[in-house]
Design an enzyme around this catalytic site. Structure first.
Site, PDB file in Angstrom:
ATOM      1  N   ARG A 117      72.227 -31.854 141.628  1.00 55.52           N
ATOM      2  CA  ARG A 117      73.575 -32.367 141.325  1.00 55.52           C
ATOM      3  C   ARG A 117      74.188 -32.994 142.571  1.00 55.52           C
ATOM      4  NH1 ARG A 117      77.322 -31.339 137.396  1.00 55.52           N
ATOM      5  NH2 ARG A 117      79.494 -31.647 138.019  1.00 55.52           N
ATOM      6  N   ASP A 168      83.185 -24.884 137.377  1.00 53.93           N
ATOM      7  CA  ASP A 168      82.017 -25.671 136.943  1.00 53.93           C
ATOM      8  C   ASP A 168      80.699 -25.032 137.377  1.00 53.93           C
ATOM      9  OD1 ASP A 168      82.970 -27.837 135.414  1.00 53.93           O
ATOM     10  OD2 ASP A 168      83.714 -28.816 137.221  1.00 53.93           O
ATOM     11  N   GLU A 189      90.401 -24.235 134.080  1.00 45.09           N
ATOM     12  CA  GLU A 189      90.523 -25.684 134.222  1.00 45.09           C
ATOM     13  C   GLU A 189      91.823 -26.256 133.642  1.00 45.09           C
ATOM     14  OE1 GLU A 189      87.360 -28.027 132.479  1.00 45.09           O
ATOM     15  OE2 GLU A 189      88.334 -29.907 133.052  1.00 45.09           O
ATOM     16  N   THR A 248      82.905 -31.478 128.348  1.00 45.95           N
ATOM     17  CA  THR A 248      83.716 -31.976 127.221  1.00 45.95           C
ATOM     18  C   THR A 248      83.138 -33.282 126.673  1.00 45.95           C
ATOM     19  OG1 THR A 248      85.637 -30.919 128.202  1.00 45.95           O
ATOM     20  CG2 THR A 248      86.082 -32.538 126.503  1.00 45.95           C
ATOM     21  N   HIS A 275      78.699 -38.460 137.058  1.00 48.90           N
ATOM     22  CA  HIS A 275      78.854 -37.099 137.595  1.00 48.90           C
ATOM     23  C   HIS A 275      77.815 -36.755 138.652  1.00 48.90           C
ATOM     24  CE1 HIS A 275      81.170 -35.577 133.797  1.00 48.90           C
ATOM     25  NE2 HIS A 275      81.748 -36.587 134.396  1.00 48.90           N
ATOM     26  N   LYS A 308      72.638 -26.407 131.661  1.00 44.57           N
ATOM     27  CA  LYS A 308      71.512 -26.646 132.592  1.00 44.57           C
ATOM     28  C   LYS A 308      71.156 -25.357 133.337  1.00 44.57           C
ATOM     29  CE  LYS A 308      73.632 -30.409 134.499  1.00 44.57           C
ATOM     30  NZ  LYS A 308      74.579 -30.935 133.529  1.00 44.57           N
ATOM     31  N   SER A 335      76.658 -30.196 131.043  1.00 44.74           N
ATOM     32  CA  SER A 335      77.292 -28.874 131.229  1.00 44.74           C
ATOM     33  C   SER A 335      76.415 -27.836 131.913  1.00 44.74           C
ATOM     34  CB  SER A 335      77.767 -28.321 129.882  1.00 44.74           C
ATOM     35  OG  SER A 335      76.733 -27.649 129.201  1.00 44.74           O
ATOM     36  N   ILE A 348      85.741 -25.372 128.044  1.00 39.60           N
ATOM     37  CA  ILE A 348      84.595 -26.180 127.576  1.00 39.60           C
ATOM     38  C   ILE A 348      84.090 -26.909 128.803  1.00 39.60           C
ATOM     39  CG2 ILE A 348      83.772 -28.147 126.242  1.00 39.60           C
ATOM     40  CD1 ILE A 348      85.567 -27.493 124.025  1.00 39.60           C
ATOM     41  N   ASP A 349      82.902 -26.582 129.226  1.00 34.77           N
ATOM     42  CA  ASP A 349      82.273 -27.341 130.293  1.00 34.77           C
ATOM     43  C   ASP A 349      81.389 -28.378 129.610  1.00 34.77           C
ATOM     44  OD1 ASP A 349      81.524 -28.000 132.953  1.00 34.77           O
ATOM     45  OD2 ASP A 349      79.633 -26.961 132.625  1.00 34.77           O
ATOM     46  N   ASP A 368      89.285 -27.410 123.983  1.00 36.16           N
ATOM     47  CA  ASP A 368      89.396 -26.956 125.381  1.00 36.16           C
ATOM     48  C   ASP A 368      90.608 -26.020 125.501  1.00 36.16           C
ATOM     49  OD1 ASP A 368      87.765 -29.191 127.423  1.00 36.16           O
ATOM     50  OD2 ASP A 368      88.215 -29.823 125.394  1.00 36.16           O
ATOM     51  N   ASP A 371      85.845 -22.022 132.590  1.00 42.39           N
ATOM     52  CA  ASP A 371      85.804 -23.402 132.095  1.00 42.39           C
ATOM     53  C   ASP A 371      85.735 -23.265 130.569  1.00 42.39           C
ATOM     54  OD1 ASP A 371      85.442 -26.046 131.513  1.00 42.39           O
ATOM     55  OD2 ASP A 371      84.105 -26.410 133.215  1.00 42.39           O
TER      56      ASP A 371
HETATM   57  N1  PPS Z   1      83.109 -37.748 139.027  1.00 40.26           N
HETATM   58  C1  PPS Z   1      82.580 -36.562 138.806  1.00 40.26           C
HETATM   59  N2  PPS Z   1      81.563 -36.116 139.563  1.00 40.26           N
HETATM   60  C2  PPS Z   1      80.993 -34.901 139.355  1.00 40.26           C
HETATM   61  N3  PPS Z   1      81.386 -34.064 138.386  1.00 40.26           N
HETATM   62  C3  PPS Z   1      82.406 -34.459 137.614  1.00 40.26           C
HETATM   63  C4  PPS Z   1      83.040 -35.709 137.775  1.00 40.26           C
HETATM   64  N4  PPS Z   1      84.014 -35.807 136.850  1.00 40.26           N
HETATM   65  C5  PPS Z   1      83.976 -34.664 136.145  1.00 40.26           C
HETATM   66  N5  PPS Z   1      83.003 -33.852 136.609  1.00 40.26           N
HETATM   67  C6  PPS Z   1      82.647 -32.502 136.195  1.00 40.26           C
HETATM   68  O1  PPS Z   1      81.407 -32.440 135.533  1.00 40.26           O
HETATM   69  C7  PPS Z   1      81.514 -31.473 134.507  1.00 40.26           C
HETATM   70  C8  PPS Z   1      80.502 -31.730 133.430  1.00 40.26           C
HETATM   71  O2  PPS Z   1      79.302 -31.187 133.846  1.00 40.26           O
HETATM   72  P1  PPS Z   1      78.023 -32.028 134.119  1.00 40.26           P
HETATM   73  O3  PPS Z   1      78.329 -33.081 135.115  1.00 40.26           O
HETATM   74  O4  PPS Z   1      76.984 -31.061 134.497  1.00 40.26           O
HETATM   75  O5  PPS Z   1      77.678 -32.600 132.716  1.00 40.26           O
HETATM   76  S1  PPS Z   1      77.390 -34.064 132.319  1.00 40.26           S
HETATM   77  O6  PPS Z   1      75.981 -34.134 132.070  1.00 40.26           O
HETATM   78  O7  PPS Z   1      77.734 -34.972 133.382  1.00 40.26           O
HETATM   79  O8  PPS Z   1      78.187 -34.298 131.134  1.00 40.26           O
HETATM   80  C9  PPS Z   1      82.907 -31.680 134.038  1.00 40.26           C
HETATM   81  O9  PPS Z   1      83.345 -30.497 133.459  1.00 40.26           O
HETATM   82  P2  PPS Z   1      84.363 -30.532 132.195  1.00 40.26           P
HETATM   83  O10 PPS Z   1      85.606 -31.287 132.638  1.00 40.26           O
HETATM   84  O11 PPS Z   1      84.624 -29.078 132.019  1.00 40.26           O
HETATM   85  O12 PPS Z   1      83.641 -31.179 131.072  1.00 40.26           O
HETATM   86  C10 PPS Z   1      83.690 -32.008 135.273  1.00 40.26           C
HETATM   87  O13 PPS Z   1      84.286 -30.896 135.882  1.00 40.26           O
HETATM   88 MG    MG Z   2      83.487 -28.263 133.658  1.00 39.61          MG
HETATM   89 MG    MG Z   3      86.036 -28.077 131.008  1.00 44.86          MG
HETATM   90 MG    MG Z   4      87.405 -31.309 131.948  1.00 44.36          MG
END
Ligand code: PPS
Ligand code: MG
Ligand code: MG
Ligand code: MG
Length: 349
Positions: A274, A286, A71, A139, A233, A260, A257, A136-137, A46, A134
């Protein structure tokens, strides 16, 4: 307005960042993973990806005032206990730049890497240009060996005008009907869009691009939908109720991520739902790149009430309802199913 220079710089930055992430994912060590203050994971990849994208954009576009909303920041990396991790990130960034042969005049120091990462502290907003990253979206998906994306967009006067989405683990051919643990074929896609110019995709290993379009399916019985892999999420029970109401027969396709958005932009599925749990605030990084990739492929992205997403309000998206994505044919009935399912959920509480 043309964004040719910016697009070329963004594609180069995202491709190099993808190379860095692939290298780390192949050899991920437990010591490369830390927990942030919100308990979410962050890895050397990241940080390395963010440093690399920031550095490449500034080298490729030297005449532009540089502002980036990203991020990660270096706070945890600057602790004494993280010195070794910072050195490892710096080596990774220098190795990727050397493998590409660009900028052979310069090797980054640990201080340069910290500075490049912290260029991402901008507040964004409705004026001027801001890159949105982002690094790494997904992670959590990255750590599981599943889907993740390097998501880079450009805001101009509060509007998303360019997006690049590198998805190193996404198959080049459709994932319709698959689960993310068993996706066949050659992987590694890069999607890119400029406002008014459509969406294109090519392999991370080549530059011969094809134009992509969202699916034109108008019958929900033939439609499939994407949602977050992580139940934390997005509310899987709510999306299941919406899909049922709409008449969708296929089970949800759960992948991590903004992959999708990429998959939807080329018609692998027709709907993305979502619904974060109460209190979660969505960040612009995101969604910005994924939003333009889908919009330029003919899709529609709105909040759960049907309002367009507003990327001009700073680091957060000002909404608390959810995000829905589909094609223009299905959007009216999807909105109605969303409204009814939310009402039912509220009245059952
Ligand atoms: N509690 C909660 N609710 C909603 N979203 C959240 C939450 N926590 C984190 N995140 C964010 O979700 C990003 C990951 O994307 P996705 O949710 O599409 O992927 S996943 O299927 O759930 O892994 C993830 O992105 P990255 O941190 O870049 O991985 C977060 O920004
Ligand atoms: Mg993200
Ligand atoms: Mg990220
Ligand atoms: Mg993150």
């Amino acid at each position: 307005m043309s964004y040719d220079k910016e697009l070329a710089a963004a594609k180069k930055a995202a491709s190099l960042a993808a190379r860095l992430c692939q290298k780390v994912q192949r050899a991920i060590l437990q010591s490369d993973v830390q927990s942030k203050s919100d308990k979410s994971p962050v890895t050397v990849a990241d940080y390395g990806s963010q440093a690399l994208v920031s550095y490449v954009l500034q080298r490729e576009l030297p005449s532009e005032l540089f502002s980036m909303v990203a991020e990660e920041d270096s706070e945890d990396l600057c602790k004494d206990s993280a010195q070794e991790t910072l050195e490892r990130i710096t080596k990774l960034v220098n190795d990727i730049l050397a493998s590409d042969g660009s900028y052979s005049d310069s090797t980054l120091s640990t201080d340069d890497v910290v500075k490049a990462i912290d260029c991402g502290k901008s507040e964004g907003g409705s004026q001027g240009r801001h890159w949105v990253l982002d690094p790494i979206d997904g992670t959590k998906g990255f750590l599981r060996g599943d889907q993740y994306a390097i998501a880079l967009a450009l805001l101009d006067e509060g509007k998303v005008v360019l997006g690049v989405l590198a998805c190193p683990n996404l198959p080049l051919t459709s994932i319709a009907g698959g689960s993310q643990h068993s996706l066949p074929g050659e992987v590694g896609c890069l999607f890119f869009s400029v406002v008014g110019g459509g969406t294109y995709m090519h392999s991370l290993d080549s530059s011969s691009a094809v134009k992509v379009q969202v699916s034109s399916i108008g019958n929900p019985e033939e439609a499939s939908f994407f949602e977050s892999y992580e139940a934390a999420h997005s509310m899987h029970d709510l999306s299941s109720s919406i899909a049922k109401k709409l008449g969708v027969k296929a089970p949800p396709v759960r992948i991590d991520s903004q992959a999708k958005y990429g998959a939807l932009s080329r018609g692998d599925g027709v709907i993305y739902l979502r619904f974060p749990h109460k209190g979660y605030r969505e960040k612009i990084w995101d969604h910005a790149a994924g939003y333009i990739v889908v919009a330029e492929a003919g899709g529609v992205v709105t909040d759960a009430a049907g309002n367009p997403l507003d990327f001009s309000k700073g680091r957060y998206l000002d909404l608390d309802t959810g995000i829905i994505v589909t094609n223009p044919k299905l959007m009216p009935s999807l909105l109605q199913a969303v409204r009814e399912s939310i009402e039912e959920k509220v009245s059952s509480l």
